[in-house]
Design an enzyme around this catalytic site. Structure first.
Site, PDB file in Angstrom:
ATOM      1  N   LYS A  38       0.857  -1.174   0.000  1.00 33.35           N
ATOM      2  CA  LYS A  38       0.000   0.000   0.000  1.00 33.35           C
ATOM      3  C   LYS A  38       0.899   1.232   0.000  1.00 33.35           C
ATOM      4  O   LYS A  38       1.717   1.410   0.897  1.00 33.35           O
ATOM      5  CB  LYS A  38      -0.894  -0.020   1.242  1.00 33.35           C
ATOM      6  CG  LYS A  38      -1.762   1.221   1.356  1.00 33.35           C
ATOM      7  CD  LYS A  38      -2.748   1.105   2.493  1.00 33.35           C
ATOM      8  CE  LYS A  38      -3.552   2.374   2.632  1.00 33.35           C
ATOM      9  NZ  LYS A  38      -4.508   2.287   3.746  1.00 33.35           N
ATOM     10  N   LYS A  83      -2.104  -1.474  -3.937  1.00 33.64           N
ATOM     11  CA  LYS A  83      -2.992  -0.322  -3.889  1.00 33.64           C
ATOM     12  C   LYS A  83      -2.206   0.970  -3.968  1.00 33.64           C
ATOM     13  O   LYS A  83      -1.205   1.052  -3.265  1.00 33.64           O
ATOM     14  CB  LYS A  83      -3.717  -0.397  -2.541  1.00 33.64           C
ATOM     15  CG  LYS A  83      -4.628   0.741  -2.253  1.00 33.64           C
ATOM     16  CD  LYS A  83      -5.187   0.571  -0.880  1.00 33.64           C
ATOM     17  CE  LYS A  83      -5.981   1.818  -0.571  1.00 33.64           C
ATOM     18  NZ  LYS A  83      -6.351   1.893   0.795  1.00 33.64           N
TER      19      LYS A  83
END
Ligand code: PBG
Length: 324
Positions: A195, A248
């Site tokens: 992330k 992400k």
């Protein structure tokens, strides 16, 4: 062999030919629909920077879950906006917290819907950070205990999958241990393994009211310049017990999805995030792009890069388009 024998256009002449040789498929069954749940009844509050998406009270989230299921979507991913925030993020692991209530209602009222719960503290802390804060530091190890408590309380409420998005070191192991001790050894962990510290999360922070009051998330989320490190993160999380790993954001990080896909054997997810949605919606609203085609092209690119499942705010819209 080369031109004129080689003519790749032969296989592009008609839609039936194109569909016969299409390399990547995309179906509603690959998509996960995120929901933002807030207190109240009958509340549907549009998110300004994400037109067409809402903060929902539990009853409205159930209606949304039913609609998602009827469109062939297998799963929702829940985020909570609690009635109150504090330094210990109490709302995250309250047995009657907003996400716990929503999980229970969705599991009871919607048939065959997978309910995933995001595990992070930033929506529940008064300072908006993802962990326990001392001075201007986000403390790693003291945060793990709160994350583990959060995951266990979500599993107790009936969550089918827990998805830690905090990016603390060691959180997958801490969550796995706590789930197993509490008798939830069958609950899988989808870790947000890679992330990035991304400006593409802007609209989400408006929706979830989780903007940090000071500083940023660069001491725990990844540097956008790094790709090798994403593979390291994914392997570490799998070593700690992650059943699936996520990358992400999605479209700006297709190379990362591809690298992680090649390095691991577990399912790979990608999160097509709020800023990606906002750009699509804004450009389409201005008539500058064809919303439907750009959406499907984006989702195909994420699948082509190697994601098995895609978390996207466009899940319902994509499901409708794919069924046509
Ligand atoms: C919680 C969390 C965030 C997102 C998912 N989980 C926000 C953040 O890290 O600031 C972002 C999702 C999106 O932008 O759609 N930590």
């Amino acid at each position: 062999m080369t031109f004129p024998q080689e003519r790749p256009r032969r296989l592009r002449r008609t839609e039936i030919l194109r569909s016969l040789v299409r390399e990547t498929d995309l179906s509603p069954g690959d998509l996960v629909y995120p929901l933002f749940v807030r207190p109240g009844r009958g509340v549907r509050q549009e998110i300004a920077s994400m037109p067409g998406l809402y903060n929902l009270s539990v009853d409205e989230a159930v209606a949304e879950g039913q609609e998602a299921r009827s469109l062939g979507l297998p799963a929702v991913l829940l985020f909570g906006i609690p009635p109150a925030k504090d330094a210990k993020a109490s709302g995250a692991y309250d047995p009657h917290g907003i996400v716990q209530e929503a999980v229970a209602a969705l599991k009871k009222q919607v048939r065959d819907l997978l309910v995933m719960a995001d595990v992070c503290l930033c929506e529940y802390t008064d300072h908006g950070h993802c962990g326990v804060v001392q001075g201007d530091e986000i403390l790693n190890d003291p945060t793990l205990e709160l994350l583990a408590k959060t995951a266990v309380s979500q599993a107790r409420a009936g969550a089918d999958v827990v998805a830690p998005s905090d990016m603390m070191d060691g959180r997958v192991a801490a969550i796995r241990r706590a789930l197993d001790q509490a008798g939830f050894e069958q609950v899988p962990i989808l870790s947000y393994a890679a992330k990035y510290a991304s400006a593409f999360y802007g609209p989400f922070r408006e929706a979830a009211q989780s903007t940090p009051k000071f500083g940023d998330r660069r001491s725990h989320q990844m540097d956008p310049a790094n790709a090798r490190e994403a593979v390291r993160e994914a392997l570490l999380d799998i070593g700690e017990g992650a059943d699936m790993v996520m990358v992400k954001p999605a479209v700006p990080y297709l190379d990362v999805i591809h690298r992680v896909r090649q390095a691991v054997q577990v399912p790979v997810a990608a999160y097509h995030v709020s800023g990606e949605y906002a750009m699509l919606a804004a450009a389409a609203q201005n008539g500058w792009i064809d919303r439907e085609r750009v959406l499907l092209e984006s989702l195909y690119s994420i699948r082509r890069a190697g994601a098995d499942l895609i978390v996207t705010y466009c899940a319902k819209e994509a499901a409708r388009l794919l069924r046509r």
